[in-house]
Design a protein around this motif. Structure first.
Motif: not given
Ligand SMILES: [Mg+2]
Ligand SMILES: Nc1ncnc2c1ncn2[C@@H]1O[C@H](COP(=O)(O)OP(=O)(O)O)[C@@H](O)[C@H]1O
Length: 353
Positions: A309-311, A242-247
């Motif tokens: 908080l994800g990571l 999700e992070n890779a898609i978003k950022y």
């Molecule tokens: Mg995240």
């Protein structure tokens, strides 16, 4: 109480110790106490060396009442204060009475307290922002927008967005506390990482379509079993992807590698890599990414609905599985998040933190 006999014994104890006789004079102090107070010569009155009033009161009360007393001692030097728990305990050695003063460094307790206070302050701030927005919208709906149905729709939509943000934050906080609570318990299940990689990419389907990012999944055709907790490992893969898609940029690859020996874990392990071709992360941020609420770009994270908080959750789950995580990135060159998980039970290094 012969100082010659006691001194070597007391020197072997790492915490500062001072033995004070009934005559209120120092009988012997260990090396650690010398380090704290300057060399304590025997036979000096304890008040001339210990000085802090709370500590003196504590020793006096112990001498007078022949009961154990407790107090605090703060050592101040140029850069910081160190707090000690001081215990004055009546002792009787060779038929002679005295008080043994021991000092326990409780700096780590204070540090933990400070961390807790920071965390509560962060959480309050993160919740207050959307809550303030919602309260503002309610006021507008009750007043200026009372008769304006187009404005009402718009405000309700914004309220929904802010309320969802609060809900996500609560969900992540609960997740984090559950993961932390079980961090010392080894997961008991057996899971298929390939199936979880596939499942994470399906869950993220709507986000992929919405953002127009290409998501490429590799190496997930055959089952790869490891000991683990399925929900948690799914969360690890989902959060990273999700992070890779978003950022990240326009394309994201999730790749699962067949088990091989990991030189750091010194065990057979499976590797999951999540790569993107986005702006990347400046190396100065990398060591802090797994801290709670740490974001490289606050505004962007909030806009993307991130909780920060994800990571942190990922780190604790990986720790619980005795795996490791590595982040490789250069500004402008995309990022690569690598998670390595032990392949068989009983293997793997224990990670701190
Ligand atoms: Mg995240
Ligand atoms: N693939 C990535 N590319 C660039 N930055 C990233 C990437 N993954 C994470 N980050 C940065 O790390 C921060 C922390 O991530 P995370 O803990 O998941 O919180 P959140 O996504 O809620 O902001 C993000 O806000 C972002 O700045």
């Amino acid at each position: 109480m012969s100082p010659d006999l006691l001194k070597p014994l007391m020197d072997a104890v790492p915490m500062p110790l001072v033995l004070i006789g009934r005559n209120e004079r120092v009988v012997v102090a260990n090396a650690s106490a010398d380090g704290l107070f300057g060399v304590l010569e025997n036979d000096r009155h304890y008040a001339t060396v210990l000085r802090q009033p709370a500590l003196l009161d504590c020793i006096e009360a112990a001498l007078r009442g022949d009961t154990q007393q407790e107090s605090q001692f703060v050592r101040r030097d140029a850069t910081r204060d160190t707090t000690y728990r001081a215990l004055a305990a009546p002792v009787r050695i060779d038929g002679r009475d005295g008080i043994l003063l021991s000092l326990e460094d409780i700096g780590h307790v204070e540090a933990a307290g400070q961390m807790r206070r920071d965390f509560v302050a962060n959480v309050s701030h993160e919740l207050r922002t959307p809550l303030t927005a919602v309260l503002g919208f309610i006021e507008t709906l009750q007043g200026p927008a009372r008769e304006d149905s187009a404005a009402q729709d718009r405000f309700l939509e914004m309220m929904q967005r802010e309320a969802s943000r609060m809900s996500r934050l609560i969900q992540d906080l609960l997740s984090l506390s559950r993961v932390e609570a079980t961090e010392r318990q080894r997961p008991t299940g057996r899971i298929d990482v390939a199936a979880l990689v596939t499942s994470a990419s399906m869950t993220l389907g709507p986000l992929v379509r919405e953002t127009g990012v290409t998501l490429d999944v590799r190496g997930a055709d055959e089952a790869v079993e490891i000991p683990g907790d399925a929900d948690q490992i799914l969360q690890v893969i989902t959060n990273l992807t999700e992070n890779a898609i978003k950022y990240g940029g326009s394309s994201v690859t999730v790749e699962l590698f067949a088990p091989e020996r990991d030189p750091v874990l010194r065990a057979t392990a499976v590797r999951i890599e999540v790569r993107d071709d986005g702006d990347g992360i400046d190396p100065i941020h990398i060591p802090r990414l797994t801290e709670r609420f740490y974001r490289v770009d606050n505004h962007r994270s909030r806009e993307m609905g991130g909780t920060g908080l994800g990571l942190a959750i990922v780190k604790h789950i990986v720790n619980r599985h005795r795996g490791r995580m590595r982040v490789e990135s250069k500004a402008g060159q995309g990022s690569r998040f690598v998670v390595v998980l032990p392949h068989a039970t009983g293997e793997g290094a224990v990670l701190g933190g």
